[in-house]
Design an enzyme around this catalytic site. Structure first.
Site, mmCIF file in Angstrom:
data_model
loop_
_atom_site.group_PDB
_atom_site.id
_atom_site.type_symbol
_atom_site.label_atom_id
_atom_site.label_comp_id
_atom_site.label_asym_id
_atom_site.label_seq_id
_atom_site.Cartn_x
_atom_site.Cartn_y
_atom_site.Cartn_z
ATOM 1 N N GLU A 491 -7.008 -0.197 9.192
ATOM 2 C CA GLU A 491 -5.735 -0.911 9.088
ATOM 3 C C GLU A 491 -4.674 -0.105 9.838
ATOM 4 O OE1 GLU A 491 -6.038 -2.901 4.726
ATOM 5 O OE2 GLU A 491 -4.298 -3.373 5.951
ATOM 6 N N GLU A 753 -3.299 4.230 -2.981
ATOM 7 C CA GLU A 753 -2.925 2.825 -2.821
ATOM 8 C C GLU A 753 -2.919 2.110 -4.171
ATOM 9 O OE1 GLU A 753 -5.848 0.778 -0.485
ATOM 10 O OE2 GLU A 753 -4.492 -0.900 -0.076
HETATM 11 C C1 BGC Z 1 -2.306 -2.835 2.900
HETATM 12 C C2 BGC Z 1 -1.057 -2.804 2.059
HETATM 13 C C3 BGC Z 1 -0.335 -4.074 2.379
HETATM 14 C C4 BGC Z 1 -1.198 -5.170 1.819
HETATM 15 C C5 BGC Z 1 -0.593 -6.509 1.867
HETATM 16 C C6 BGC Z 1 -3.144 -3.934 2.364
HETATM 17 O O1 BGC Z 1 -4.359 -4.041 2.956
HETATM 18 O O2 BGC Z 1 -2.944 -1.615 2.937
HETATM 19 O O3 BGC Z 1 -0.401 -1.654 1.993
HETATM 20 O O4 BGC Z 1 0.989 -4.123 2.059
HETATM 21 O O5 BGC Z 1 -2.478 -5.152 2.391
HETATM 22 O O6 BGC Z 1 -1.463 -7.566 1.944
#
Ligand code: BGC
Length: 906
Positions: A491, A753
């Site tokens: 990501e 996270e």
């Molecule tokens: C990200 C997040 C993001 C979220 C929103 C995730 O995969 O790592 O930090 O805000 O998706 O869909």
């Protein structure tokens, strides 16, 4: 060589010198206004490559007396370095301008020329009309101001070179360089500059950023060689999420370069990228941001970046269309290797498998030293986690291969570090190593956008310092020219929700003004024709349109720039696009309720309905937009958007407020905190909704959070504004699940996270910054540093430390755009001390809170009494007044450093 006697003599000489300096200071009077420091142009010190036609200037003021202001300033800008010492402001002499502005001062001289350097200095006058000495000279240099000046073409290739014969004495040379992907520029065998992973990640078809390098000393009369290595970076990365339209921007990386070389006598030679360059395949076999680099040292061509190299087997470089977008100067701190780290330990969980522990989850790569036969292949694999048996756990990396492979050339000691990738990791697994590696074989290279430090926060409770350390690391490791969500899996995107949640924290901890100025432009570039915005900027991942908690980053970042730095230009430049954004929201808000949503709150423990959250953002965005209109003097629009906000609020209460249970939506912490924070709650229900919220925290969840990262940003400051800093503090220092402290206790070195400690294949990055929003609360509440009411850019400061029971002291300081603001307090039974620093030209309200049961309160500042018998005692220089607000005593102070000491009887 230095015998005892000699040393004594040297010491005496030093002491003499100091005494003399002190005496000279006294006689010649170092008293009064001192020369301004920290001169900035567009937030940067001595920037090269400025393409803002009317750049803004700022400086920091100093004065030996308290309660001082700038009453006037004078800026001199010279077109030559020699002009400035003669006070020759041939380009701009502002004259004496009566103004207290020492920030955001807009250039108003002759029009600035492309590629030219300018030299400037500034002085100021204090309240008594005394002028300071001039500051030391600073510089800025303009970039290439028009597209026509770019004479080169985009060319592709893995390894590119060009040789040129230069005849004459070179007086000045500048390289303007960019790439679709990443580049490394080398001249005559050496890398130019210290930037890595350059240029920034932008929506390349719309805008590409170039960097300006001073290469005057790299070039010489005679033969010179330019060599460029290219990597794909974000430009060729193909992987996508659920957004089918966004594939890779380009098939192959490409270079655009121009070197302007000026000779004595006025001749200028341009070296540009074009079909006359030669290209070949170099030692980098493949590179990918997510997957890492494969490097075969046997394919190195020694001397390829030096003059005289035989490139007859190379082919002609191919010109390509490249980007047709705008070429803009990269006006923010670059990505750099900012530190080298020694591994903490090394283990060998299986034969031939070596696992290095860096002791810290970090972003970047490693440098490996080894010696062995040609063709030996060493593989480095990166991970945030290890299994109990010591092998690395890479389950949370998603599709990112995150590995570097190096093939030895077999010539003595070899050192390898990759160029065109980065990893998020704490552990490095090395296999294929020739022999047995030692701790010395490997160095961690910490890489991120090299923003300067701005803030510090420490307190007597260790868990707070631990959390602050995690925030610090998570924030930095998520700055890669854009604010990213994470640094390890496939990501690493500019998720806008994460960006808006953490902007305040980031601005208090680091010097972020130039970085967000750039990112806000990126957001504008990514806006869709209907005014809506993607979830990620540049748009690669996420939903279209983005969830409102993500789209809202646009107005919120603009507003935070206005608040923290007083950046009015950001509001001006983005006003029309923001208006379009609000129009988009409006067009989707039937009966004034906006219901589109995807994420809502994110990674929360108690689900809050997304349509409610979306609608709250709608209200927030419309009210912010109305405030922006007000700032820009557009009162009609301010009034009409203010009215719209009123209607949205009314509709929101009608739709989502349950007056019987005193809850919003389903009554989660997020739901009630958002409504209270934004003052949506009808007055007569406020207290009851507050109770719903605090009961849910204390009794419903035993003093734990149930929010995701969206809700928690509202919750912590809200509790403080409700007078419940005690409860916010209990949440902040909580160490059982779910809490920040739980992460610390479980060994985290960056924020996770998820609140949960997960280590499996599902989404669970161990380096996300989004929960780091609590960092702003550390500064505001525990440190006590706040913007004054309605104030921007720290012109008026509100110092109000929350002296909670369990904490004995806290200390915070922030290098604001106007200079250092700091507050340090200490609480022992019966005594509270509070030290405060206020920059020149600012003033502050300082709240000194006695203990709840204290009577006969006496407050001293230094050794003077400033409060006694329930009354302010005047006479202390700098302290302008004192009043009582409930039990608290509030002083008005001007600039300077103060030491308050409160005592009383219990
Ligand atoms: C990200 C997040 C993001 C979220 C929103 C995730 O995969 O790592 O930090 O805000 O998706 O869909």
């Amino acid at each position: 060589m230095f015998d005892g006697n000699h040393r004594l003599q040297v010491m005496r000489a030093f002491v003499g010198l100091f005494l003399f300096a002190g005496w000279a200071g006294f006689v010649y009077g170092f008293e009064g206004p001192a020369a301004p420091t920290d001169l900035r142009c567009e937030y940067l010190s001595n920037p090269m490559g400025v393409d803002v036609l009317k750049p803004r200037f700022s400086w920091v003021l100093h004065h030996t007396e308290r309660a001082q202001m700038q009453t006037a300033y004078q800026i001199l800008i010279a077109g030559t370095a020699e002009g400035l010492p003669r006070d020759d402001g041939d380009v701009w002499d502002s004259g004496k301008v009566d103004s207290s502005d020492s920030t955001q001062v807009v250039y108003a001289g002759k029009s600035l020329s492309s590629g030219k350097p300018y030299y400037w200095k500034v002085r100021y006058w204090d309240t008594a009309g005394n002028a300071s000495p001039y500051s030391a000279a600073a510089q800025f240099e303009m970039g290439l101001l028009s597209r026509d000046e770019w004479k080169g073409q985009w060319i592709e290739g893995n390894l590119l070179r060009k040789e040129i014969d230069l005849q004459g004495r070179i007086v000045r040379a500048r390289a303007y360089v960019t790439a679709l992907g990443y580049y490394e520029l080398r001249i005559n065998g050496e890398k130019v500059g210290r930037n890595v992973l350059d240029p920034a990640f932008t929506t390349y078809p719309k805008r590409v950023l170039y960097t300006t390098y001073d290469v005057s000393r790299r070039l010489r009369s005679g033969k010179n060689a330019f060599g460029v290595m290219l990597g794909g970076g974000w430009a060729t990365l193909g992987r996508r999420f659920f957004d089918p339209e966004v594939g890779p921007y380009y098939k192959t990386p490409a270079l655009l370069l121009q070197v302007n070389i000026e000779f004595e006598g006025g001749k200028t030679v341009f070296v540009v990228s074009d079909g006359s360059w030669k290209a070949t395949q170099g030692p980098i076999v493949s590179d990918s941001v997510y997957d890492g680099e494969v490097y075969d040292a046997r394919r190195e061509q020694p001397g390829w970046d030096q003059p005289g190299f035989d490139d007859s087997t190379w082919s002609a470089a191919q010109t390509v269309e490249g980007s047709k977008g705008v070429l803009s100067a990269q006006m923010m701190p670059p990505i750099r290797v900012v530190d080298s780290m020694m591994p903490r330990s090394i283990a060998s969980p299986r034969p031939g498998v070596f696992v290095f522990d860096m002791g810290q989850n970090m972003s970047g790569w490693v440098q490996l030293r080894m010696q062995g036969p040609a063709g030996t292949q060493v593989t480095l694999r990166f991970a945030e986690l290890v299994y109990p048996d010591g092998m690395i756990n890479r389950e949370n990396l998603g599709e990112a291969k995150s590995r570097d492979i190096y093939t030895l050339k077999g010539q003595g000691e070899e050192t390898y570090e990759p160029r065109f990738t980065y990893h998020g990791f704490r552990y490095v697994e090395v296999t294929g190593f020739p022999g047995t590696p030692s701790l010395d074989s490997l160095r961690g290279r910490v890489v991120h956008t090299a923003v300067g430090a701005a803030g510090s926060f420490v307190a007597s409770k260790q868990i707070l310092n631990d959390i602050q350390r995690l925030i610090h690391w998570s924030q930095l490791t998520n700055l890669f020219s854009i604010p990213t969500d994470c640094d390890q899996r496939n990501e690493r995107q500019g998720w806008m929700g994460d960006a808006q949640a953490t902007a305040e924290e980031a601005m208090m901890n680091f010097d972020m003004a130039a970085f967000y100025t750039n990112f806000i432009r990126d957001i504008r570039d990514a806006q869709f024709p209907d005014g809506s915005l993607p979830d990620t900027v540049p748009r690669k991942y996420g939903g279209v349109p983005g969830d409102l908690g993500w789209q809202t980053a646009y107005p919120l970042l603009c507003w935070t720039m206005w608040q923290q730095y007083g950046d009015r230009r950001i509001l001006e430049e983005n006003y029309d696009a923001l208006k379009k954004y609000v129009a988009f929201l409006r067009s989707h808000a039937q009966d004034n309720v906006y219901r589109l949503h995807w994420e809502g709150d994110w990674v929360e423990l108690a689900h809050t309905p997304g349509d409610y959250i979306g609608d709250v953002w709608y209200y927030y965005d419309v009210s912010l937009f109305s405030k922006m209109a007000q700032v820009l003097g557009k009162s009609d629009e301010a009034a009409s958007y203010g009215q719209l906000a009123g209607q949205v609020k009314e509709a929101l209460n009608r739709t989502f407020f349950d007056a019987h249970t005193d809850n919003y939506a389903n009554g989660t912490q997020t739901a009630n905190a958002m409504a209270l924070f934004l003052d949506l709650v009808p007055k007569e229900h406020r207290e009851a909704v507050e109770r719903s919220l605090t009961d849910d925290i204390v009794y419903g969840h035993n003093t734990h959070l149930t929010t995701g990262f969206i809700g928690v940003k509202f919750l912590m400051p809200l509790l403080t504004s409700l007078g419940r800093s005690d409860l916010a503090y209990d949440l902040a220092v909580q160490t059982t699940y779910p809490s920040w402290g739980y992460m610390v206790e479980r060994g985290a070195t960056t924020l996770w996270e998820l609140w949960q400690d997960k280590v499996g294949p599902a989404m669970n990055s161990h380096d996300h910054i989004m929960f780091g929003s609590v960092g702003a609360w550390f500064y505001n509440a525990l440190g006590g540093i706040n913007l004054g009411p309605e104030s921007v850019g720290y012109q008026r400061i509100h110092i109000a430390p929350q002296i909670v029971e369990d904490l004995h002291w806290a200390s915070a300081s922030v290098e604001t755009i106007r200079g250092t603001v700091s507050a340090s307090w200490n609480h022992s039974p019966g005594v509270i001390t509070l030290d405060v620093t206020v920059p020149v030209s600012s003033d502050a309200q300082v709240v000194v809170p006695p203990e709840a049961q204290m009577t006969d309160v006496v407050i001293r500042e230094g050794d003077r009494v400033v409060w006694e018998n329930g009354r302010y005692v005047s006479g202390d220089p700098g302290v302008k007044g004192g009043t009582q607000d409930g039990k608290k005593v509030v002083f008005q102070v001007g600039s300077g450093t103060y030491s308050f000491r409160l005592t009383g009887s219990e």
